[in-house]
Design a protein around this motif. Structure first.
Motif, PDB file in Angstrom:
ATOM      1  N   GLY A  44      10.460  -4.016 -11.089  1.00 13.94           N
ATOM      2  CA  GLY A  44      10.826  -5.058  -9.962  1.00 13.94           C
ATOM      3  C   GLY A  44      10.473  -6.263 -10.619  1.00 13.94           C
ATOM      4  N   GLY A  56      15.195  -1.506 -12.960  1.00 17.30           N
ATOM      5  CA  GLY A  56      14.360  -1.104 -14.157  1.00 17.30           C
ATOM      6  C   GLY A  56      12.957  -1.276 -13.768  1.00 17.30           C
ATOM      7  N   LYS A  91       2.069 -12.465  -5.575  1.00 17.45           N
ATOM      8  CA  LYS A  91       2.173 -11.006  -5.897  1.00 17.45           C
ATOM      9  C   LYS A  91       3.188 -10.346  -5.302  1.00 17.45           C
ATOM     10  N   TYR A  92       4.002  -9.549  -6.174  1.00 19.00           N
ATOM     11  CA  TYR A  92       4.663  -8.300  -5.675  1.00 19.00           C
ATOM     12  C   TYR A  92       3.882  -7.304  -5.693  1.00 19.00           C
ATOM     13  N   TRP A  93       3.453  -6.702  -4.432  1.00 15.49           N
ATOM     14  CA  TRP A  93       2.535  -5.893  -4.273  1.00 15.49           C
ATOM     15  C   TRP A  93       2.867  -4.621  -3.212  1.00 15.49           C
ATOM     16  N   SER A 121       6.584  -4.708 -19.335  1.00 18.18           N
ATOM     17  CA  SER A 121       7.936  -4.089 -18.947  1.00 18.18           C
ATOM     18  C   SER A 121       8.870  -5.130 -18.351  1.00 18.18           C
ATOM     19  N   LYS A 147       6.112  -1.623  -2.045  1.00 17.16           N
ATOM     20  CA  LYS A 147       7.702  -1.126  -2.010  1.00 17.16           C
ATOM     21  C   LYS A 147       7.691  -0.642  -0.821  1.00 17.16           C
ATOM     22  N   ARG A 182      12.535 -11.213 -12.314  1.00 19.81           N
ATOM     23  CA  ARG A 182      12.187 -12.973 -12.069  1.00 19.81           C
ATOM     24  C   ARG A 182      12.391 -13.493 -13.508  1.00 19.81           C
ATOM     25  N   ILE A 199      -4.554 -12.276 -12.077  1.00 19.81           N
ATOM     26  CA  ILE A 199      -4.771 -11.139 -12.577  1.00 19.81           C
ATOM     27  C   ILE A 199      -3.714 -10.276 -12.091  1.00 19.81           C
ATOM     28  N   ASP A 200      -3.266  -9.294 -13.100  1.00 18.39           N
ATOM     29  CA  ASP A 200      -2.090  -8.286 -12.669  1.00 18.39           C
ATOM     30  C   ASP A 200      -2.888  -6.842 -12.868  1.00 18.39           C
ATOM     31  N   ARG A 222      12.728   6.216 -18.465  1.00 19.96           N
ATOM     32  CA  ARG A 222      12.778   4.850 -17.527  1.00 19.96           C
ATOM     33  C   ARG A 222      14.017   4.222 -18.183  1.00 19.96           C
ATOM     34  N   MET A 239       0.396   0.410  -6.313  1.00 13.53           N
ATOM     35  CA  MET A 239       1.189   0.020  -5.270  1.00 13.53           C
ATOM     36  C   MET A 239       1.270   1.018  -4.300  1.00 13.53           C
TER      37      MET A 239
HETATM   38  O1  LIG Z   1       3.882  -9.052 -11.106  1.00 18.40           O
HETATM   39  C1  LIG Z   1       3.646  -9.075  -9.857  1.00 18.40           C
HETATM   40  O2  LIG Z   1       4.427  -9.422  -9.051  1.00 18.40           O
HETATM   41  C2  LIG Z   1       2.548  -8.066  -9.711  1.00 18.40           C
HETATM   42  C3  LIG Z   1       2.172  -7.065 -10.293  1.00 18.40           C
HETATM   43  O3  LIG Z   1       2.136  -7.550 -11.827  1.00 18.40           O
HETATM   44  C4  LIG Z   1       0.980  -6.266 -10.436  1.00 18.40           C
HETATM   45  F1  LIG Z   1      -0.140  -7.240 -10.321  1.00 18.40           F
HETATM   46  C5  LIG Z   1       3.266  -5.835 -10.110  1.00 18.40           C
HETATM   47  C6  LIG Z   1       4.133  -5.510 -11.235  1.00 18.40           C
HETATM   48  O4  LIG Z   1       4.941  -4.391 -10.650  1.00 18.40           O
HETATM   49  P1  LIG Z   1       5.883  -3.988 -11.530  1.00 18.40           P
HETATM   50  O5  LIG Z   1       5.489  -3.321 -12.843  1.00 18.40           O
HETATM   51  O6  LIG Z   1       7.206  -4.815 -11.794  1.00 18.40           O
HETATM   52  O7  LIG Z   1       6.162  -2.669 -10.672  1.00 18.40           O
HETATM   53  P2  LIG Z   1       7.780  -1.654 -10.818  1.00 18.40           P
HETATM   54  O8  LIG Z   1       8.582  -2.368  -9.790  1.00 18.40           O
HETATM   55  O9  LIG Z   1       7.039  -0.434 -10.179  1.00 18.40           O
HETATM   56  O10 LIG Z   1       8.055  -1.352 -12.305  1.00 18.40           O
END
Ligand SMILES: O=C(O)C[C@@](O)(CF)CCOP(=O)(O)OP(=O)(O)O
Length: 324
Positions: free
Chosen positions: A138, A136, A15-17, A105, A19, A142, A281-282, A70, A195
């Motif tokens: 994160g 736009g 996960k990206y979790w 998104s 910033k 990908r 799960i996200d 956005r 986050m």
């Molecule tokens: O997708 C993942 O790595 C894990 C998550 O989905 C959460 F579980 C994060 C997605 O964050 P995002 O909507 O991309 O945040 P933005 O940069 O604030 O728009």
């Protein structure tokens, strides 16, 4: 000056979790995802000198408010890159149950970045397009690639080295994902707010961060040798650690609803019967279930029979950006 692009959403297995820079969306850690074929956004961008402002239609509805802001802020980045002050008509169609909180998104911003940059006359490489898309949303960066992709967090504070790179293409490994859509529609905390609160207040955030690099190295090794058990175990554990951080935040929160937990227990029960199935799960209550093709019928039937499950959408690995 018009272009149309199609982008698929992706699910993060690491996960990206968090910033480290909100303004230009730089993450605290690398992440790794699988692009899915079942969910996508098709976006047309037409720059038109007769327009006095941007216009945004999503699923045939005119968009206002935060979603519009956005999009127009994102188009400002594209205008700045091209050195042109011209407004656009943006038309997006989501093959994503947006209400279900899927990473619409991700497919949305990837399609917008691809169509917008092409329409204005920019000819971006995949790396440049991923770096633009990151601004736009994160996780969207990908979706430029099909199959497995890794978002490198980068070390520079100007973000020039923060973009996704391809790990393996969509046809590399036929693993499947069932997206379990729950009837629960209670508004959860947005991923952006979730986050932020976690990074700033959670007692568990550093523990999460300390474990990600090892998870990433191990899961890439598992992908390399197509070891489904290893990939599934690491993805599930990484997801659980990420969600644990929300419980340690101030104020605490969770994305899980009652049915989320029922689905999780079902997955563990199937594993106790030696069916190789795992979940992730996200930022929402919906569960994405990883399984192998030979178990599709059993997994799908089991998930559909869970009270509170309104839809089970099956996906295979999806492709990256395509222009129409
Ligand atoms: O997708 C993942 O790595 C894990 C998550 O989905 C959460 F579980 C994060 C997605 O964050 P995002 O909507 O991309 O945040 P933005 O940069 O604030 O728009």
């Amino acid at each position: 000056m018009r272009a149309t692009a199609k982008a698929h959403t992706n699910i993060a297995l690491i996960k990206y979790w968090g910033k480290r820079n909100e303004a230009i969306i730089l993450p605290t850690n690398n992440s790794l995802s699988l692009t899915l074929d079942g969910y996508y956004t098709t976006t047309t961008v037409e720059f038109d000198n007769s327009l006095s402002k941007d216009q945004f239609m999503l699923d045939e509805q005119t968009v206002f408010g935060e979603q519009y802001d956005r999009v127009t802020s994102f188009l400002d980045i594209i205008r700045q890159m091209a050195g042109k002050q011209v407004y656009a008509q943006v038309t997006s169609i989501n093959e994503v149950p947006t209400a279900a909180g899927f990473a619409s998104s991700a497919s949305g911003f990837a399609a917008l970045a691809a169509a917008g940059s092409k329409a204005i006359g920019l000819h971006l490489s995949d790396q440049e397009l991923s770096r633009l898309t990151r601004r736009g949303s994160g996780s969207a960066c990908r979706s430029i690639y099909g199959g497995f992709a890794e978002w490198e967090m980068g070390m520079r504070e100007d973000g020039t080295d923060s973009y996704a790179v391809p790990i393996a293409p969509a046809d590399y490994w036929d693993i499947r994902v069932a997206a379990v859509v729950l009837s629960a529609t209670k508004k959860s905390v947005s991923s952006r707010e979730g986050m932020r609160r976690t990074v700033e207040t959670s007692a568990f955030f550093q523990g999460w961060l300390d474990s990600v690099a090892h998870d990433l190295a191990e899961i890439k090794q598992g992908i390399d040798v197509r070891d489904f058990q290893k990939v599934g175990e690491i993805a599930e554990a990484n997801c659980l650690k990420m969600h644990a951080t929300t419980l340690g935040a101030q104020p605490p929160f969770t994305y899980w609803h009652d049915t989320t937990l029922v689905v999780m227990q079902k997955i563990w029960e199937m594993r106790s019967r030696s069916i190789p199935v795992y979940f992730t799960i996200d930022a929402g209550p919906n569960v994405k279930v990883l399984y192998l093709p030979e178990h599709e019928t059993h997994v799908q039937q089991t998930l559909r029979n869970i009270p509170g499950v309104t839809d089970v959408r099956l996906s295979k690995p999806g492709r990256g950006i395509t222009y129409i």
